[in-house]
Design a protein around this motif. Structure first.
Motif, PDB file in Angstrom:
ATOM      1  N   VAL A  66       1.078  -1.087   0.109  1.00 46.07           N
ATOM      2  CA  VAL A  66       0.068  -0.157   0.426  1.00 46.07           C
ATOM      3  C   VAL A  66       0.550   1.450  -0.202  1.00 46.07           C
ATOM      4  N   ARG A  67       0.789   2.016  -1.330  1.00 46.01           N
ATOM      5  CA  ARG A  67       1.942   3.675  -0.821  1.00 46.01           C
ATOM      6  C   ARG A  67       0.991   4.351  -0.624  1.00 46.01           C
ATOM      7  N   ASN A  68       1.723   5.590  -0.400  1.00 43.45           N
ATOM      8  CA  ASN A  68       0.926   6.618  -0.512  1.00 43.45           C
ATOM      9  C   ASN A  68       0.128   6.782  -1.228  1.00 43.45           C
ATOM     10  N   PHE A  69      -1.285   7.855  -1.110  1.00 46.01           N
ATOM     11  CA  PHE A  69      -1.811   8.364  -1.841  1.00 46.01           C
ATOM     12  C   PHE A  69      -1.253   9.746  -2.323  1.00 46.01           C
ATOM     13  N   LYS A  70      -1.582   9.831  -3.823  1.00 45.47           N
ATOM     14  CA  LYS A  70      -1.396  11.466  -4.381  1.00 45.47           C
ATOM     15  C   LYS A  70      -2.629  11.952  -4.167  1.00 45.47           C
ATOM     16  N   ILE A  71      -2.195  13.303  -3.888  1.00 42.51           N
ATOM     17  CA  ILE A  71      -3.150  14.446  -2.828  1.00 42.51           C
ATOM     18  C   ILE A  71      -2.223  16.023  -4.425  1.00 42.51           C
ATOM     19  N   PRO A  72      -3.482  16.242  -4.409  1.00 43.73           N
ATOM     20  CA  PRO A  72      -3.438  17.706  -5.008  1.00 43.73           C
ATOM     21  C   PRO A  72      -2.425  18.774  -4.498  1.00 43.73           C
ATOM     22  N   ARG A  73      -1.916  19.836  -5.023  1.00 42.40           N
ATOM     23  CA  ARG A  73      -0.774  20.626  -4.545  1.00 42.40           C
ATOM     24  C   ARG A  73      -2.331  21.307  -2.891  1.00 42.40           C
ATOM     25  N   SER A  74      -3.114  22.349  -3.271  1.00 41.89           N
ATOM     26  CA  SER A  74      -3.212  23.175  -2.881  1.00 41.89           C
ATOM     27  C   SER A  74      -4.173  22.248  -1.444  1.00 41.89           C
ATOM     28  N   TYR A  75      -4.076  20.404  -1.298  1.00 43.29           N
ATOM     29  CA  TYR A  75      -3.906  19.568  -0.259  1.00 43.29           C
ATOM     30  C   TYR A  75      -3.209  18.999   0.482  1.00 43.29           C
ATOM     31  N   ASP A  76      -1.757  19.607  -0.088  1.00 45.21           N
ATOM     32  CA  ASP A  76      -0.887  19.084  -0.040  1.00 45.21           C
ATOM     33  C   ASP A  76      -0.394  19.493   1.377  1.00 45.21           C
ATOM     34  N   SER A  77      -0.810  19.457   2.738  1.00 47.26           N
ATOM     35  CA  SER A  77      -0.237  19.977   4.020  1.00 47.26           C
ATOM     36  C   SER A  77      -1.167  19.790   4.995  1.00 47.26           C
ATOM     37  N   VAL A  78      -0.756  19.494   5.949  1.00 47.92           N
ATOM     38  CA  VAL A  78      -1.187  19.337   7.258  1.00 47.92           C
ATOM     39  C   VAL A  78      -1.918  19.789   7.799  1.00 47.92           C
ATOM     40  N   ARG A  79      -2.505  21.246   7.044  1.00 52.18           N
ATOM     41  CA  ARG A  79      -2.782  22.490   7.117  1.00 52.18           C
ATOM     42  C   ARG A  79      -4.128  22.165   7.246  1.00 52.18           C
ATOM     43  N   ILE A  80      -5.339  22.304   8.437  1.00 49.69           N
ATOM     44  CA  ILE A  80      -6.409  21.401   7.789  1.00 49.69           C
ATOM     45  C   ILE A  80      -7.535  22.229   6.473  1.00 49.69           C
ATOM     46  N   ILE A  81      -8.291  22.299   5.468  1.00 49.44           N
ATOM     47  CA  ILE A  81      -8.890  23.589   4.613  1.00 49.44           C
ATOM     48  C   ILE A  81     -10.193  23.881   5.388  1.00 49.44           C
ATOM     49  N   ALA A  82     -10.415  24.965   5.079  1.00 51.28           N
ATOM     50  CA  ALA A  82     -11.984  25.424   4.830  1.00 51.28           C
ATOM     51  C   ALA A  82     -12.508  25.947   3.909  1.00 51.28           C
ATOM     52  N   ARG A  83     -13.708  25.391   3.371  1.00 49.49           N
ATOM     53  CA  ARG A  83     -13.846  25.041   2.168  1.00 49.49           C
ATOM     54  C   ARG A  83     -15.027  25.787   1.732  1.00 49.49           C
ATOM     55  N   TYR A  84     -15.316  27.146   1.496  1.00 52.09           N
ATOM     56  CA  TYR A  84     -16.343  28.847   1.439  1.00 52.09           C
ATOM     57  C   TYR A  84     -17.285  28.559   0.756  1.00 52.09           C
ATOM     58  N   SER A  85     -16.707  28.419  -0.828  1.00 52.50           N
ATOM     59  CA  SER A  85     -17.635  28.431  -1.773  1.00 52.50           C
ATOM     60  C   SER A  85     -16.737  27.545  -2.849  1.00 52.50           C
ATOM     61  N   SER A  86     -17.070  27.876  -4.276  1.00 50.53           N
ATOM     62  CA  SER A  86     -16.471  26.778  -5.248  1.00 50.53           C
ATOM     63  C   SER A  86     -15.370  26.868  -4.943  1.00 50.53           C
ATOM     64  N   HIS A  87     -14.423  28.009  -5.175  1.00 52.26           N
ATOM     65  CA  HIS A  87     -13.783  29.154  -5.312  1.00 52.26           C
ATOM     66  C   HIS A  87     -13.280  29.120  -4.293  1.00 52.26           C
ATOM     67  N   GLN A  88     -13.410  29.115  -3.082  1.00 54.50           N
ATOM     68  CA  GLN A  88     -12.751  29.858  -1.526  1.00 54.50           C
ATOM     69  C   GLN A  88     -11.950  28.603  -0.987  1.00 54.50           C
ATOM     70  N   ILE A  89     -11.209  28.667  -0.065  1.00 55.38           N
ATOM     71  CA  ILE A  89     -10.838  27.860   0.247  1.00 55.38           C
ATOM     72  C   ILE A  89      -9.804  28.882   1.412  1.00 55.38           C
ATOM     73  N   ASP A  90      -9.755  28.158   2.507  1.00 57.94           N
ATOM     74  CA  ASP A  90      -8.790  28.940   3.439  1.00 57.94           C
ATOM     75  C   ASP A  90      -8.375  27.863   4.536  1.00 57.94           C
ATOM     76  N   TYR A  91      -7.289  28.119   4.816  1.00 59.03           N
ATOM     77  CA  TYR A  91      -6.450  26.647   6.172  1.00 59.03           C
ATOM     78  C   TYR A  91      -6.008  27.169   7.767  1.00 59.03           C
ATOM     79  N   TYR A  92      -6.804  26.544   8.125  1.00 56.28           N
ATOM     80  CA  TYR A  92      -7.137  26.957   9.441  1.00 56.28           C
ATOM     81  C   TYR A  92      -5.656  26.573  10.118  1.00 56.28           C
TER      82      TYR A  92
END
Length: 223
Positions: A66-92
């Motif tokens: 079982v290999r590490n899964f791939k992940i998009p660069r914008s999600y490749d972080s230990v910071r939890i992501i908040a999504r506010y709309s289709s085109h807006q995210i932020d990092y806690y």
């Protein structure tokens, strides 16, 4: 002159006031420190091997990595992501994953496979032997929906099962799900994400078992 400076000058002329002033400063500093404390959250669950479709009389006689899964660069972080709309995210800033999601998912899948004893050997790495099959995939979106009216855990993922020799993909399992959660509680969010991974991993493993041991076409008509 700032208000705090005026308070300090008054405090210097009154020992009692000075003591109260210093105590207030300590309390305020403690509150600020508490508010800025970083919290870490786990993607974790304990596999419960109760699914009859995954209970085999003996393990499937192959080695699986079982290999590490791939992940998009914008999600490749230990910071939890908040999504506010289709085109807006932020990092806690102070709410972090204890382990990066693409690593945590792979670790959990190994535990899940071992809980059912599905394969002769299942590991994250093989140093001397070569695995017969490989599992990987992509954590496409892992985030917390945030709005005034709605809060939810959202997970979009794909599992892939490969033949190591030919590098052919044998199975795919994709999903895009969300669970409504109460606002404000990050622990409930982490549990909701973990529950989604647990449920979908179970379905993926059923597909793998069916791949090796297909259900006879006429078995559904029995009885």
């Amino acid at each position: 002159m700032r208000y705090s400076d005026r308070l300090y000058k008054v405090a210097r002329r009154s020992p009692v006031f000075l003591g109260l002033f210093l105590i207030a400063l300590v309390i305020l500093a403690g509150c600020a420190k508490q508010q800025l404390a970083t919290s870490y959250y786990l993607i974790e669950y304990a596999p419960s091997p109760v699914n009859p479709q995954l209970k085999l009389s003996e393990p499937i006689p192959y080695r699986v990595q079982v290999r590490n899964f791939k992940i998009p660069r914008s999600y490749d972080s230990v910071r939890i992501i908040a999504r506010y709309s289709s085109h807006q995210i932020d990092y806690y800033r102070y709410s972090l994953w204890a382990v990066r999601p693409q690593v945590a998912v792979a670790d959990l899948l190994v535990q899940h496979i071992k809980a059912y004893n599905l394969f002769r050997n299942c590991q994250r790495e093989f140093l001397e032997e070569r695995p017969d099959f490989e599992i990987t995939g992509e954590v496409t979106q892992i985030e917390r929906f945030e709005s005034e009216a709605y809060t939810a855990a959202h997970l979009r993922m794909r599992f892939e099962f490969y033949d190591s020799g030919s590098n052919d993909i044998l199975l795919l399992h994709e999903f895009d799900r969300e669970i409504s959660i109460p606002p404000g509680n990050m622990s409930i969010f982490a549990k909701a994400v973990s529950d989604l991974i647990s449920q979908e991993s179970e379905q993926f493993l059923v597909k793998i078992v069916t791949h090796f041991y297909p259900v006879p076409a006429d078995s559904t008509n029995e009885g």
